[in-house]
Scaffold this motif. Structure first.
Motif, PDB file in Angstrom:
ATOM      1  N   GLY A 196       5.944   3.182   5.513  1.00  9.67           N
ATOM      2  CA  GLY A 196       6.445   4.155   6.479  1.00  9.67           C
ATOM      3  C   GLY A 196       7.505   5.098   5.950  1.00  9.67           C
ATOM      4  O   GLY A 196       7.736   6.158   6.519  1.00  9.67           O
ATOM      5  N   SER A 197       8.179   4.729   4.840  1.00  9.47           N
ATOM      6  CA  SER A 197       9.239   5.595   4.316  1.00  9.47           C
ATOM      7  C   SER A 197       8.676   6.580   3.299  1.00  9.47           C
ATOM      8  O   SER A 197       7.902   6.177   2.428  1.00  9.47           O
ATOM      9  N   PRO A 198       9.082   7.833   3.350  1.00 12.98           N
ATOM     10  CA  PRO A 198       8.614   8.808   2.368  1.00 12.98           C
ATOM     11  C   PRO A 198       9.346   8.663   1.034  1.00 12.98           C
ATOM     12  O   PRO A 198      10.566   8.501   1.018  1.00 12.98           O
ATOM     13  N   PHE A 199       8.600   8.661  -0.040  1.00 14.64           N
ATOM     14  CA  PHE A 199       9.144   8.603  -1.404  1.00 14.64           C
ATOM     15  C   PHE A 199       8.622   9.814  -2.167  1.00 14.64           C
ATOM     16  O   PHE A 199       7.460  10.184  -2.035  1.00 14.64           O
ATOM     17  N   ARG A 200       9.501  10.365  -2.999  1.00 10.64           N
ATOM     18  CA  ARG A 200       9.103  11.513  -3.811  1.00 10.64           C
ATOM     19  C   ARG A 200       8.645  10.999  -5.183  1.00 10.64           C
ATOM     20  O   ARG A 200       9.342  10.196  -5.818  1.00 10.64           O
ATOM     21  N   ILE A 201       7.489  11.443  -5.605  1.00 11.20           N
ATOM     22  CA  ILE A 201       6.986  11.026  -6.929  1.00 11.20           C
ATOM     23  C   ILE A 201       7.744  11.788  -8.000  1.00 11.20           C
ATOM     24  O   ILE A 201       7.782  13.021  -7.976  1.00 11.20           O
TER      25      ILE A 201
ATOM     26  N   SER B 177       0.836  -1.189   0.000  1.00 13.86           N
ATOM     27  CA  SER B 177       0.000   0.000   0.000  1.00 13.86           C
ATOM     28  C   SER B 177       0.872   1.240   0.000  1.00 13.86           C
ATOM     29  O   SER B 177       2.030   1.203   0.405  1.00 13.86           O
ATOM     30  N   VAL B 178       0.306   2.329  -0.512  1.00 10.02           N
ATOM     31  CA  VAL B 178       0.976   3.626  -0.463  1.00 10.02           C
ATOM     32  C   VAL B 178       0.062   4.554   0.322  1.00 10.02           C
ATOM     33  O   VAL B 178      -1.154   4.404   0.297  1.00 10.02           O
ATOM     34  N   VAL B 179       0.686   5.495   1.020  1.00 11.87           N
ATOM     35  CA  VAL B 179      -0.099   6.399   1.863  1.00 11.87           C
ATOM     36  C   VAL B 179       0.191   7.830   1.433  1.00 11.87           C
ATOM     37  O   VAL B 179       1.341   8.239   1.309  1.00 11.87           O
ATOM     38  N   LYS B 180      -0.878   8.550   1.182  1.00 15.83           N
ATOM     39  CA  LYS B 180      -0.731   9.976   0.868  1.00 15.83           C
ATOM     40  C   LYS B 180      -1.511  10.729   1.934  1.00 15.83           C
ATOM     41  O   LYS B 180      -2.732  10.635   1.987  1.00 15.83           O
ATOM     42  N   GLY B 181      -0.800  11.429   2.777  1.00 19.68           N
ATOM     43  CA  GLY B 181      -1.447  12.131   3.874  1.00 19.68           C
ATOM     44  C   GLY B 181      -2.223  11.140   4.724  1.00 19.68           C
ATOM     45  O   GLY B 181      -1.655  10.193   5.275  1.00 19.68           O
TER      46      GLY B 181
END
Ligand SMILES: Nc1ncnc2c1ncn2[C@@H]1O[C@H](COP(=O)(O)OP(=O)(O)OP(=O)(O)O)[C@@H](O)[C@H]1O
Ligand SMILES: [Mg+2]
Lengths: 232, 420
Positions: free
Chosen positions: B185-190, B115-119
């Protein structure tokens, strides 16, 4: 005696109506040669139309022999008969039997259509035939725009356009007044004089008097067959 | 043989008779109109599906082979596949070093059901770790931004390229590039958004995000994971050569005994051809059924009206026969009339079908905003029109045959005596 176009021997035409049998013709034998002018007379129901239809190859005998120009009609199939009607026979009916939606010219062209004549040639010959019946000025008219006499003249033009061996007319003046009837009879006389063979059915003595030979039918039999010396 | 003059006459009479009975003629053709509309729509739909399918497989890559523990088609025994050993990263690396015929050898690590989490919102999707080589496949074509670079790959940068489905779900207003997504949990930049790839039953393909292989390792780990290897062959013609070479290497790398079957699968887009074909067959069967029904109903109507026409014109038939029309002429006259009737039906049907086609496409593309539908033609193809005309003429000839036969066999004396 001229060469025989029509030669029928012991022809019988029988209709079956349920279990009742109706004889329209009983044992009729007859020979008609080239360039004869024949009137067929007789009371209503005596078999005149039946005989004409037979002679015109519209119908075939129940028994007996029919030689048309020497060929046995009884052995022919539908398409052979159609071909003879198209090339050798010109029919004129009491009720004209023109196609109501076609002009005089188209009506007269029609037999040539079935003979496979090209459009140009058709028009030329149809115009010629209409000229012979003095209708050159009515070529674009449809039947309902013509008088009875004019319609019958269109029908005659249609009958002669293929230059047939014989012209058969079943009461051609039956639906016309006396004066118009005589005009039509003059046309037949002209055709006969020009070498055509003409056979017509009529009820009227004075019409029959135009012919050279008068055949009388009664009950499906030939009652008399005489040469008319005082023909008109 | 029918003479030319007779044929022309027949056509003229037939045309006249249609014109005189215009309203009746049009009403009679209703069934044929429906039939032709259905034929055309069916052809158009199948053609459209083909176009969409073609587009899907060409975007995903017709020249791609995927070596995988799993079989895409599910054609093999599930237990056999399940019991295969995982393909390790080492094996993938060995294959990469040995392959010669492929343009690119691209290892892939997948986390299904990630899963990916945005905000505050989270989205189920699969996470794929791969190398920068993936950028060279047609599937990596971006709608916005770009694929990650070899530098980003090697330094395991936290950058992500998102599939079209993820983009549509999380960024309905656009502007995804530069935004931050959290993966485990890790932030990735699109840095990129992929163009839409999957149509029909292939939608899942767009529900995917791509990150550098080493970044994948950091968030999901390599433990207990079977890798896939994408092989870009360069052209369809190379598929067989690359496949054969890859099978050889893989069997050697995984020590498969000579008489044992492969313990891996080589997947390609062709595997889905059968499913696409089944959909087409389904449409065809349903469409054909409806079409035949419409034509049967239609031809009963035509036959009926032709019997009426023959009866109405009995006298005319008698006259024509008396002056020498043969059976064939009369037969042709009525056959032509009924063929013309049906052809008129086809001509009426074309604008109707075209209207439906244009409407359906407008609805899909402009109202429902299904961009994929834009590859479907907005016009009915000409060959379909040709087929529809031919079919309608044949239906006309069949439906008109019995009435025409009756007309041609009428007895001339009887027919002449007929009064309306
Ligand atoms: N299709 C038919 N079925 C049964 N009987 C018929 C048929 N056609 C003619 N007939 C009979 O055959 C006989 C001869 O008929 P036909 O029409 O030849 O007479 P006709 O001499 O022409 O009479 P008219 O002067 O009234 O025209 C009549 O008795 C008629 O009822
Ligand atoms: Mg009579």
């Amino acid at each position: 005696m001229s060469t025989a176009i029509i030669d029928i021997e012991h022809v019988v035409k029988r209709y079956e109506m349920g279990d009742e049998e109706v004889y329209a013709l009983r044992d009729v034998s007859l020979t008609i040669g080239s360039n004869e002018y024949v009137a067929i007379m007789g009371p209503s129901g005596s078999g005149k139309s039946t005989l004409m239809n037979m002679l015109g190859c519209l119908d075939t005998p129940t028994s007996g022999k029919y030689l048309f120009n020497g060929a046995n009609v009884a052995e022919m199939n539908d398409d052979d008969l159609a071909s003879i009607r198209n090339k050798e026979i010109g029919f004129v009916f009491q009720t004209f039997n023109l196609l109501p939606r076609a002009t005089s010219l188209k009506n007269v062209e029609l037999p040539l259509v079935y003979a496979g004549v090209s459009a140009e040639e058709r028009t030329r010959r149809a115009q010629e035939a209409l000229a012979r019946v003095q209708l050159s000025d009515r070529m674009g008219h449809k039947p309902n725009e013509l008088s009875g006499g004019q319609r019958q003249r269109v029908a005659i033009a249609r009958a002669i356009v293929t230059a047939p061996s014989i012209i058969l007319a079943d009461e051609p003046t039956g639906n016309l007044d006396t004066k118009t009837g005589h005009d039509i009879m003059n046309l037949f006389r002209d055709l006969w004089k020009a070498g055509n063979t003409v056979i017509l059915v009529t009820h009227e003595e004075d019409i029959a008097q135009h012919a050279r030979r008068i055949i009388r039918l009664r009950d499906g039999r030939i009652e008399s067959d005489i040469t008319n010396h005082n023909h008109a | 043989m029918l003479r030319l003059s007779e044929f022309q006459e027949s056509a003229r009479i037939a045309w006249d008779s249609l014109r005189v009975n215009l309203l009746r003629s049009i009403l009679t053709t209703a069934g044929i109109v429906v039939g032709v509309v259905l034929v055309v729509l069916m052809g158009w739909t199948i053609g459209g599906l083909n176009a969409v399918w073609e587009q899907t497989i060409s975007i995903i890559g017709k020249d791609m082979l995927y070596i995988d523990k799993w079989d895409w088609t599910g054609g093999r025994n599930w237990r056999d596949v399940e019991s295969r050993k995982d393909i390790s990263l080492q094996q993938a690396a060995l294959l990469k070093s040995r392959m010669e015929s492929a343009e690119y050898v691209i290892p892939l690590a997948r986390k299904w059901g990630g899963s990916v989490v945005k905000g505050n919102s989270s989205l189920m999707c699969s996470i794929t770790g791969t190398t920068a080589d993936y950028a060279n496949t047609s599937a990596a074509t971006t709608l916005a931004g770009r694929f990650f670079s070899p530098t980003e790959e090697h330094s395991a940068d936290r950058v992500v390229v998102i599939g079209h489905g993820v983009y549509k779900s999380l960024y309905p207003d656009g502007n995804a590039v530069g935004s931050i997504l959290k993966i485990n949990g890790s932030p990735f930049r699109i840095i990129g958004v992929l163009q839409k790839q999957g149509f029909l039953f292939m939608d899942f393909i767009d529900n995917q995000v791509f990150i550098p292989m080493m970044a994948f390792r950091a968030v999901h780990g390599f433990f207990d994971r079977s890798f896939s290897v994408g092989l870009k062959c360069g052209s369809e013609a190379m598929l067989d050569i690359v496949r054969t070479e890859a099978i050889g290497h893989m069997r050697a790398i995984r020590n498969v005994p000579p008489d044992a079957p492969d313990d891996f699968s080589i997947n390609e887009m062709k595997a889905f051809d059968q499913q696409a074909k089944n959909i087409r067959i389904g449409i065809w069967v349903v469409g054909m059924g409806l079409t035949i029904l419409a034509f049967v109903v239609g031809s009963i109507g035509i036959m009926n009206i032709m019997y009426v026409s023959v009866t109405e014109r009995t006298k005319e038939i008698g006259i024509r026969k008396a002056i020498g029309a043969r059976r064939g002429s009369i037969l042709a006259q009525f056959l032509i009339e009924s063929a013309l009737l049906c052809m008129a039906g086809a001509l009426i049907a074309f604008p109707i079908a075209q209207g439906i086609v244009a409407g359906a496409r407008f609805l899909a593309v402009d109202v429902l905003e299904q961009e994929w539908a834009s590859v479907i033609s907005p016009l009915i193809p000409l060959d379909l029109l040709g087929i529809a005309v031919v079919v309608s003429i044949i239906v006309g000839l069949l439906a008109g045959f019995l009435p025409a036969l009756r007309a041609s066999r009428l007895d001339p004396v009887e027919a002449l005596r007929y009064e309306q």
